[in-house]
Design a protein around this motif. Structure first.
Motif, PDB file in Angstrom:
ATOM      1  N   ILE A  60       0.871  -1.178   0.000  1.00 27.73           N
ATOM      2  CA  ILE A  60       0.000   0.000   0.000  1.00 27.73           C
ATOM      3  C   ILE A  60       0.908   1.228   0.000  1.00 27.73           C
ATOM      4  O   ILE A  60       1.880   1.288   0.750  1.00 27.73           O
ATOM      5  CB  ILE A  60      -0.879   0.036   1.273  1.00 27.73           C
ATOM      6  N   ARG A  61       0.564   2.197  -0.844  1.00 33.14           N
ATOM      7  CA  ARG A  61       1.344   3.435  -0.864  1.00 33.14           C
ATOM      8  C   ARG A  61       0.380   4.612  -0.972  1.00 33.14           C
ATOM      9  O   ARG A  61      -0.427   4.677  -1.900  1.00 33.14           O
ATOM     10  CB  ARG A  61       2.293   3.440  -2.055  1.00 33.14           C
ATOM     11  N   PRO A  62       0.451   5.547  -0.021  1.00 26.28           N
ATOM     12  CA  PRO A  62      -0.439   6.713  -0.114  1.00 26.28           C
ATOM     13  C   PRO A  62      -0.084   7.577  -1.325  1.00 26.28           C
ATOM     14  O   PRO A  62       1.081   7.689  -1.708  1.00 26.28           O
ATOM     15  CB  PRO A  62      -0.188   7.477   1.179  1.00 26.28           C
ATOM     16  N   ASP A  63      -1.112   8.173  -1.915  1.00 28.87           N
ATOM     17  CA  ASP A  63      -0.922   9.048  -3.070  1.00 28.87           C
ATOM     18  C   ASP A  63      -0.564  10.468  -2.656  1.00 28.87           C
ATOM     19  O   ASP A  63       0.126  11.178  -3.388  1.00 28.87           O
ATOM     20  CB  ASP A  63      -2.207   9.070  -3.910  1.00 28.87           C
ATOM     21  N   PHE A  64      -1.070  10.891  -1.520  1.00 26.71           N
ATOM     22  CA  PHE A  64      -0.814  12.233  -0.988  1.00 26.71           C
ATOM     23  C   PHE A  64      -0.314  12.070   0.443  1.00 26.71           C
ATOM     24  O   PHE A  64      -0.986  11.432   1.256  1.00 26.71           O
ATOM     25  CB  PHE A  64      -2.089  13.085  -0.976  1.00 26.71           C
ATOM     26  N   VAL A  65       0.831  12.649   0.752  1.00 27.09           N
ATOM     27  CA  VAL A  65       1.443  12.488   2.070  1.00 27.09           C
ATOM     28  C   VAL A  65       1.780  13.852   2.643  1.00 27.09           C
ATOM     29  O   VAL A  65       2.461  14.655   1.996  1.00 27.09           O
ATOM     30  CB  VAL A  65       2.723  11.630   1.991  1.00 27.09           C
ATOM     31  N   GLY A  66       1.304  14.084   3.879  1.00 27.46           N
ATOM     32  CA  GLY A  66       1.670  15.323   4.559  1.00 27.46           C
ATOM     33  C   GLY A  66       3.133  15.325   4.929  1.00 27.46           C
ATOM     34  O   GLY A  66       3.894  16.190   4.524  1.00 27.46           O
ATOM     35  N   ARG A  67       3.559  14.316   5.682  1.00 24.78           N
ATOM     36  CA  ARG A  67       4.961  14.159   6.079  1.00 24.78           C
ATOM     37  C   ARG A  67       5.306  12.685   6.132  1.00 24.78           C
ATOM     38  O   ARG A  67       4.485  11.864   6.530  1.00 24.78           O
ATOM     39  CB  ARG A  67       5.227  14.744   7.466  1.00 24.78           C
ATOM     40  N   THR A  68       6.519  12.370   5.769  1.00 25.85           N
ATOM     41  CA  THR A  68       7.049  11.025   5.952  1.00 25.85           C
ATOM     42  C   THR A  68       7.904  11.050   7.208  1.00 25.85           C
ATOM     43  O   THR A  68       8.821  11.871   7.320  1.00 25.85           O
ATOM     44  CB  THR A  68       7.887  10.595   4.733  1.00 25.85           C
ATOM     45  N   VAL A  69       7.578  10.165   8.147  1.00 20.72           N
ATOM     46  CA  VAL A  69       8.284  10.100   9.429  1.00 20.72           C
ATOM     47  C   VAL A  69       8.774   8.668   9.621  1.00 20.72           C
ATOM     48  O   VAL A  69       8.001   7.804  10.040  1.00 20.72           O
ATOM     49  CB  VAL A  69       7.367  10.523  10.598  1.00 20.72           C
ATOM     50  N   PRO A  70      10.042   8.393   9.282  1.00 22.44           N
ATOM     51  CA  PRO A  70      10.544   7.034   9.484  1.00 22.44           C
ATOM     52  C   PRO A  70      10.508   6.675  10.969  1.00 22.44           C
ATOM     53  O   PRO A  70      10.910   7.467  11.814  1.00 22.44           O
ATOM     54  CB  PRO A  70      11.988   7.100   8.983  1.00 22.44           C
ATOM     55  N   THR A  71       9.995   5.488  11.264  1.00 23.03           N
ATOM     56  CA  THR A  71       9.853   5.055  12.658  1.00 23.03           C
ATOM     57  C   THR A  71      10.351   3.621  12.809  1.00 23.03           C
ATOM     58  O   THR A  71      10.591   2.925  11.829  1.00 23.03           O
ATOM     59  CB  THR A  71       8.384   5.108  13.104  1.00 23.03           C
ATOM     60  N   THR A  72      10.440   3.203  14.049  1.00 24.15           N
ATOM     61  CA  THR A  72      10.718   1.814  14.371  1.00 24.15           C
ATOM     62  C   THR A  72       9.442   1.203  14.935  1.00 24.15           C
ATOM     63  O   THR A  72       8.528   1.936  15.342  1.00 24.15           O
ATOM     64  CB  THR A  72      11.853   1.710  15.419  1.00 24.15           C
ATOM     65  N   PRO A  73       9.363  -0.130  14.987  1.00 29.47           N
ATOM     66  CA  PRO A  73       8.141  -0.742  15.542  1.00 29.47           C
ATOM     67  C   PRO A  73       7.847  -0.331  16.988  1.00 29.47           C
ATOM     68  O   PRO A  73       6.698  -0.359  17.410  1.00 29.47           O
ATOM     69  CB  PRO A  73       8.434  -2.248  15.449  1.00 29.47           C
ATOM     70  N   GLY A  74       8.834   0.085  17.749  1.00 30.76           N
ATOM     71  CA  GLY A  74       8.613   0.498  19.134  1.00 30.76           C
ATOM     72  C   GLY A  74       8.164   1.929  19.293  1.00 30.76           C
ATOM     73  O   GLY A  74       7.952   2.403  20.408  1.00 30.76           O
ATOM     74  N   GLU A  75       8.016   2.636  18.190  1.00 32.90           N
ATOM     75  CA  GLU A  75       7.578   4.036  18.240  1.00 32.90           C
ATOM     76  C   GLU A  75       6.149   4.162  17.721  1.00 32.90           C
ATOM     77  O   GLU A  75       5.662   3.294  17.002  1.00 32.90           O
ATOM     78  CB  GLU A  75       8.510   4.908  17.401  1.00 32.90           C
ATOM     79  N   GLU A  76       5.518   5.250  18.088  1.00 33.14           N
ATOM     80  CA  GLU A  76       4.159   5.526  17.638  1.00 33.14           C
ATOM     81  C   GLU A  76       4.061   6.987  17.256  1.00 33.14           C
ATOM     82  O   GLU A  76       4.634   7.851  17.913  1.00 33.14           O
ATOM     83  CB  GLU A  76       3.174   5.214  18.762  1.00 33.14           C
ATOM     84  N   VAL A  77       3.343   7.263  16.178  1.00 32.74           N
ATOM     85  CA  VAL A  77       3.061   8.632  15.769  1.00 32.74           C
ATOM     86  C   VAL A  77       1.667   8.962  16.260  1.00 32.74           C
ATOM     87  O   VAL A  77       0.713   8.238  15.974  1.00 32.74           O
ATOM     88  CB  VAL A  77       3.144   8.792  14.237  1.00 32.74           C
ATOM     89  N   ARG A  78       1.556  10.037  17.002  1.00 31.87           N
ATOM     90  CA  ARG A  78       0.247  10.459  17.519  1.00 31.87           C
ATOM     91  C   ARG A  78      -0.145  11.784  16.870  1.00 31.87           C
ATOM     92  O   ARG A  78       0.496  12.802  17.088  1.00 31.87           O
ATOM     93  CB  ARG A  78       0.289  10.609  19.032  1.00 31.87           C
TER      94      ARG A  78
END
Length: 180
Positions: A140-158
């Motif tokens: 799955i790949r979004p067509d429109f992205v506000g920001r790309t934030v590389p993360t690890t599985p132990g992190e969460e974006v809120r």
């Protein structure tokens, strides 16, 4: 991201929607926004208002909950909370923009596409997310992205929005055991 960053990003995304979906027709021709419950609904509503303000269009708008379409909802220990789906227009031959706050594994997006297909056959479904954190499990790949934030599985974006959280902003936090 603070509130100003979030608003600037929404302005850019609203213009991108119109630019990319205006290939062969009037900007509002068959275009509709569908927000994913919960924060995607509020992001879609804000995008709709921005597009209507600078394009003078009235866009159809719907709300979608794909919880029961997820392939992992039965594996979770707690009962899923299902929000209402309200799409008050025919999706047939529409150019839909599916709005979500964060794209991570791709499972929610896949579930949402399945839910939309059960409602009809849209001409296209494009995915917009405020934050793309990578680490996909599905193609799955979004067509429109506000920001790309590389993360690890132990992190969460809120993503926090005034409508639900009393404040606008995006934070990267360490995931705790309670969050699982």
């Amino acid at each position: 991201m603070d509130a100003d960053d979030l608003d600037r990003t929404l302005n850019r995304l609203a213009r991108q929607i119109v630019e990319h979906l205006d290939d062969d027709a009037e900007p509002g021709d068959r275009l509709a926004l569908v927000g994913m419950q919960t924060r995607g609904v509020f992001l879609a509503a804000r995008l709709r208002a921005k597009i209507e303000a600078f394009e003078g269009l009235t866009l159809p708008f719907g709300k979608l909950d794909a919880t029961l379409y997820r392939d992992d909802f039965r594996r979770r220990l707690r009962q899923p909370v299902v929000q209402p789906t309200d799409i008050p227009f025919d999706v047939y031959d529409r150019r839909l923009v599916l709005v979500d706050d964060v794209v991570y594994t791709g499972r929610t997006t896949r579930a949402a596409r399945d839910a939309l297909m059960d409602l009809g056959r849209p001409a296209s479904v494009r995915v917009l997310c405020m934050i793309d954190r990578g680490l996909r499990e599905l193609p799955i790949r979004p067509d429109f992205v506000g920001r790309t934030v590389p993360t690890t599985p132990g992190e969460e974006v809120r993503v926090r929005l005034t409508e639900t959280d009393g404040v606008d902003g995006v934070w990267l936090v360490e995931r705790t055991k309670i969050d699982d």
